[in-house]
Design an enzyme around this catalytic site. Structure first.
Site, PDB file in Angstrom:
ATOM      1  N   GLU A 294       0.836  -1.206   0.000  1.00  0.00           N
ATOM      2  CA  GLU A 294       0.000   0.000   0.000  1.00  0.00           C
ATOM      3  C   GLU A 294       0.874   1.261   0.000  1.00  0.00           C
ATOM      4  OE1 GLU A 294      -3.511   1.996   2.815  1.00  0.00           O
ATOM      5  OE2 GLU A 294      -2.194   0.417   3.602  1.00  0.00           O
ATOM      6  N   LYS A 357      -9.306   2.480  -3.544  1.00  0.00           N
ATOM      7  CA  LYS A 357      -9.864   1.964  -2.290  1.00  0.00           C
ATOM      8  C   LYS A 357     -11.259   2.541  -2.064  1.00  0.00           C
ATOM      9  CE  LYS A 357      -8.745   1.485   2.648  1.00  0.00           C
ATOM     10  NZ  LYS A 357      -7.758   1.805   3.700  1.00  0.00           N
ATOM     11  N   CYS A 407      -5.671  -2.609   2.398  1.00  0.00           N
ATOM     12  CA  CYS A 407      -5.609  -2.536   3.869  1.00  0.00           C
ATOM     13  C   CYS A 407      -6.914  -2.972   4.523  1.00  0.00           C
ATOM     14  CB  CYS A 407      -5.199  -1.118   4.281  1.00  0.00           C
ATOM     15  SG  CYS A 407      -4.790  -0.956   6.044  1.00  0.00           S
TER      16      CYS A 407
END
Length: 533
Positions: A294, A357, A407
């Site tokens: 990430e 995301k 994540c």
């Protein structure tokens, strides 16, 4: 053994339950918090699941002494507070990466989150107290109602206010893979329900209203249930295939960059160079795809052609470099919008695939209470991220269709794949890019990896996890770890990509439907037992 022996509780257990039920005031609340902390030790990394056989009966015996709704709620709230205070202590570690800016948030993260999450446990015990009626100590129906109420509010915790399904009780089984196979049928919420139900059964041994033969029989049946579940899981694992996707060899790069240096102006280019060096280090078998973590590239890739070309130079021939990046675009009124993104770069430096995301971390990536907290998000260095459209099936050169997750997104059961899972567009693996360097050497990265591992079993689909530091690794469709880089280790690991199961699991087909049916059954059984008592 006489008939009386079979109808009266064991003396010591009876005295213990009566003593806990007789506690009042701060002693009752302190005991509840202590039992909650004990229950937290059942979760990763400790994984001491047998402690639940003490924690949950203790909570039920304390609840027996509640005489008002307020007392019933307070017992559950303090249990939940102790549970989350110990289980989530590590969240505060993120603030120490820039404590001069975020010192004010330290008490909010250390105690504020446990205070809020404990509300769900408080409402669970309140619901049991209200439904049970006429006093708590009235048989095994109370245990069934408690397990159902706990599971209901655990599910609600995972969904309301954007959801936070972290440290669900069922995650205690990630250290015992045969039992964890159960999530392929009923999901993690269903496994939590069964775990709480069986762990609470010893409470019935102390009740005079429950014949000892019946109480011991219920406990034996509960333990037999998990023995059978473990045996079925063992058979499932014994028949598991070790097949890998042909022609794919992944390199996972874990640079273990200190979070305080990750975004430092003088370190960003050097951090990228370190990862480039790791990407081309010598190994036995040639790799086809390199994967970084990430925001491994802490620069705007779309705006820097030289950077894209540099990344292309370390991309395997005919393959891709897949990395986390920040992304910026203009909004409807020309305002900058920032995204926490994934980009796939080919050998020419062209970006051939993107993903933004979609499930952002409150306070970390955006501020939900900006009116009262006029500060920027913690992870964005003051800026806030925008959310992407949702789960996707991404087609990347040389790879089966993949569901990317950045994540936090991996923690949500049933929300890690796009809605349409049938046909050629169904993903064949999950890719989780993350950065647990925020949390140092705490329990957090271990819990995060265990949660991600459970998604693989639920969906019957391999998961590849790449962290700046945390725990990077490859998990197959049965939750078996085939490659791993431990927390804090700087290096690479090369691994094959396991094949997905040929068809979705039951959970993959019906989601939380099986859990919902199990939950309704438990409520029905518990309420029927109430009317018969």
């Amino acid at each position: 053994m006489t008939a009386t022996d079979m109808t009266t509780p064991p003396a010591r257990l009876g005295r213990l339950s009566a003593g806990l039920a007789g506690l009042t005031g701060w002693r009752r609340l302190l005991a509840a918090a202590g039992f909650g902390g004990l229950a937290a030790l059942a979760l990763p990394p400790a994984g001491a699941v047998p402690l639940l056989l003490i924690a949950f009966p203790g909570l039920l015996w304390l609840l027996d002494g509640a005489r008002t709704k307020r007392q019933a709620f307070a017992v559950g709230w303090f249990f939940g507070f102790g549970h989350h205070l110990l289980g989530l202590y590590w969240i505060s570690a993120a603030l120490f990466t820039d404590i001069e800016r975020f010192w004010w948030a330290l008490p909010l993260s250390a105690a504020g989150l446990p205070i809020l999450l404990a509300m769900f446990t408080g409402f669970a015990t309140l619901l049991v107290w209200v439904l049970r009626g006429r006093g708590m100590g009235q048989g095994l129906g109370k245990v069934v109602l408690f397990a159902a109420s706990w599971a209901l509010f655990e599910w609600l915790r995972g969904h309301v206010f954007t959801g936070f399904p972290w440290n669900l009780v069922g995650y205690g089984w990630t250290g015992f893979l045969p039992v964890l196979q159960g999530v392929s049928l009923i999901g993690i919420y269903g496994l939590s329900l069964l775990t709480v139900l069986v762990a609470s059964l010893p409470a019935g041994l102390a009740e005079a209203a429950v014949p000892r033969r019946r109480a011991w029989g219920a406990l034996a049946a509960g333990l037999a249930l998990f023995t059978a579940l473990g045996a079925w899981g063992g058979l499932r694992l014994a028949g598991a295939s070790d097949a890998a996707v042909p022609g794919v060899r992944l390199r996972l790069v874990q640079p273990a960059i200190d979070q305080r240096l990750k975004w430092a102006a003088g370190e960003r280019v050097r951090n990228v160079q370190q990862q480039m060096e790791l990407s081309v280090s010598s190994s036995g078998e040639p790799v086809t795809h390199v994967i970084w973590a990430e925001t491994a590239v802490p620069l705007f890739l779309d705006q820097d052609a030289r950077l894209r070309q540099a990344l292309g130079s370390v991309t395997p021939p005919g393959g891709l470099l897949i990395t986390g990046v920040p992304r910026m675009e203009a909004g409807p009124e020309g305002e900058p919008l920032y995204y926490n993104s994934l980009a796939a770069v080919d050998g020419s430096g062209a970006v051939t695939g993107r993903f933004d995301k979609f499930h952002l971390v409150p306070f970390g990536e955006y501020m939900p209470l900006r009116r009262w907290l006029p500060v920027g998000a913690i992870a964005g260095n003051g800026a806030e991220f925008s959310a992407g459209p949702g789960p996707v099936s991404l087609d990347l050169k040389g790879l089966p269709p993949v569901s990317p997750l950045i994540c936090y997104e991996v923690i949500f059961p049933g929300a890690v794949l796009p809605a349409a899972q049938d046909g050629a567009g169904r993903p064949r693996w999950m890719l989780n890019l993350t950065n647990d360097a925020w949390y140092g050497n705490t329990a957090g990265p271990y819990q995060h990896f265990a949660i991600a591992r459970t998604r693989a079993v639920e969906e019957g689909m391999p998961l590849v996890r790449v962290a700046n530091t945390g725990i990077s690794g490859v998990v197959d469709a049965h939750g078996r770890i085939t490659a791993m880089l431990p927390l804090g280790h700087r290096g690479v690991v090369d691994a094959a990509l396991p094949e997905a199961l040929p068809a979705p699991t039951l959970y993959g087909r019906v989601g939380d439907g099986a859990f919902g049916l199990l939950l309704l059954t438990c409520f029905a059984v518990g309420l029927r037992a109430r009317h018969r008592s």
